[in-house]
Design a protein around this motif. Structure first.
Motif, mmCIF file in Angstrom:
data_model
loop_
_atom_site.group_PDB
_atom_site.id
_atom_site.type_symbol
_atom_site.label_atom_id
_atom_site.label_comp_id
_atom_site.label_asym_id
_atom_site.label_seq_id
_atom_site.Cartn_x
_atom_site.Cartn_y
_atom_site.Cartn_z
ATOM 1 N N ASN A 117 20.156 11.395 -62.905
ATOM 2 C CA ASN A 117 18.797 11.018 -62.528
ATOM 3 C C ASN A 117 18.323 11.911 -61.379
ATOM 4 N N ILE A 118 17.281 12.681 -61.636
ATOM 5 C CA ILE A 118 16.801 13.630 -60.623
ATOM 6 C C ILE A 118 15.629 13.074 -59.821
ATOM 7 N N ALA A 119 15.301 11.794 -60.022
ATOM 8 C CA ALA A 119 14.130 11.220 -59.355
ATOM 9 C C ALA A 119 14.266 11.269 -57.838
ATOM 10 N N PHE A 120 15.461 10.907 -57.321
ATOM 11 C CA PHE A 120 15.635 10.846 -55.868
ATOM 12 C C PHE A 120 15.500 12.232 -55.236
ATOM 13 N N ASP A 121 16.222 13.213 -55.783
ATOM 14 C CA ASP A 121 16.141 14.575 -55.244
ATOM 15 C C ASP A 121 14.732 15.138 -55.374
ATOM 16 N N THR A 122 14.090 14.824 -56.493
ATOM 17 C CA THR A 122 12.739 15.338 -56.723
ATOM 18 C C THR A 122 11.768 14.823 -55.679
ATOM 19 N N ASN A 125 12.645 15.758 -51.741
ATOM 20 C CA ASN A 125 12.269 17.135 -51.390
ATOM 21 C C ASN A 125 10.834 17.465 -51.792
ATOM 22 N N ARG A 126 10.093 16.444 -52.228
ATOM 23 C CA ARG A 126 8.666 16.599 -52.568
ATOM 24 C C ARG A 126 8.457 17.721 -53.584
ATOM 25 N N LEU A 127 9.359 17.818 -54.564
ATOM 26 C CA LEU A 127 9.310 18.926 -55.505
ATOM 27 C C LEU A 127 8.087 18.860 -56.421
ATOM 28 N N LEU A 128 7.755 17.658 -56.911
ATOM 29 C CA LEU A 128 6.603 17.549 -57.802
ATOM 30 C C LEU A 128 5.311 17.863 -57.068
ATOM 31 N N ILE A 156 2.197 10.364 -55.858
ATOM 32 C CA ILE A 156 3.511 10.596 -56.457
ATOM 33 C C ILE A 156 4.530 10.032 -55.481
ATOM 34 N N THR A 157 5.114 8.885 -55.815
ATOM 35 C CA THR A 157 5.988 8.192 -54.865
ATOM 36 C C THR A 157 7.269 7.722 -55.539
#
Length: 233
Positions: A117-122, A125-128, A156-157
């Motif tokens: 699950n990449i949601a936390f890292d995404t 680090n405010r990647l989106l 985006i939260t």
């Protein structure tokens, strides 16, 4: 005659079972008198949340009906508007994310290299958010994440183990659609920009960018009320 009678009996039985399932789904949960205090408290909380959700769904349905009625009345009253005014009205609706939009552009798919699950890292680090800003700089006119259009009021939260966009849960893989000049967007995002390529080594997130002649982005599924905005005097 017997076959018809049996078929009728099966139909009535199926209908009765269907009604029971619906009633059971919408009915409050029950707990045994021998249940522990924790179980009773949990059941009460679930029943409360189900009741609140049903109430909100009814309210949302009522508000959507009112909105469609007001929209129809407004459009009927303004049939005599000039083409310029009609274009302005439609442009405002597009900017607010209230119209279905189509055009050429690119599609970007983000997913984990190791199936995690990449949601936390995404979100950490405010990647989106960085990607959305980078797309706008690259010529993106309209952007959506998992079919949630990005407007001036979009958020985006991180919400638990997933991300919310426009208060709607979205899960990986993240599919970003961008309307704009497909050649320019592809060249800027795929060939010139190193940001997406760096995510694989830094965060274990691989990206795939592809050009397409037709992208369709649906309107907002959840619309926000503008509480303080008023017409200028």
């Amino acid at each position: 005659m017997n076959r018809r009678k049996i078929s009728l009996e099966y139909f009535i039985l199926s209908l009765f079972l269907g009604v029971l399932i619906v009633v059971q789904t919408n009915s409050p949960l029950q707990y045994s008198p021998y249940s522990s205090s924790v179980s009773r408290e949990l059941v009460s909380q679930i029943n409360k949340e189900k009741s609140e959700m049903n109430s909100l769904e009814e309210k949302l349905g009522s508000l959507n009906k009112q909105y469609r009625k007001l929209q129809t009345e407004y459009e009927n009253q303004n049939l005599g508007l000039s083409k310029e005014d009609k274009d302005k009205y439609y442009n405002y609706r597009m900017m607010l994310g209230l119209e279905k939009l189509s055009g050429e552009g690119v599609e970007i798919k983000l997913e984990s290299v190791e199936a995690k699950n990449i949601a936390f890292d995404t979100e950490t680090n405010r990647l989106l958010l960085k990607l959305v800003n980078d797309i706008k700089k690259s010529g993106g006119e309209v952007i959506s994440i998992n079919n949630q259009i990005i407007t001036g009021t979009s958020e985006i939260t991180l919400a638990g183990n997933h991300i919310n966009v426009n208060n709607v849960p979205v899960s990986p893989p993240y599919e970003i659609k961008v309307i704009g000049n497909e050649k320019t967007l592809y060249r800027n995002l795929k060939e010139k920009d190193v940001m997406l390529r760096s995510w694989e080594s830094s965060y274990g997130i691989k990206s795939d960018v592809s050009k397409t002649r037709k992208i369709t982005i649906p309107p907002l599924s959840v619309q926000k009320d503008i509480e303080y905005l008023r017409k200028g005097e």
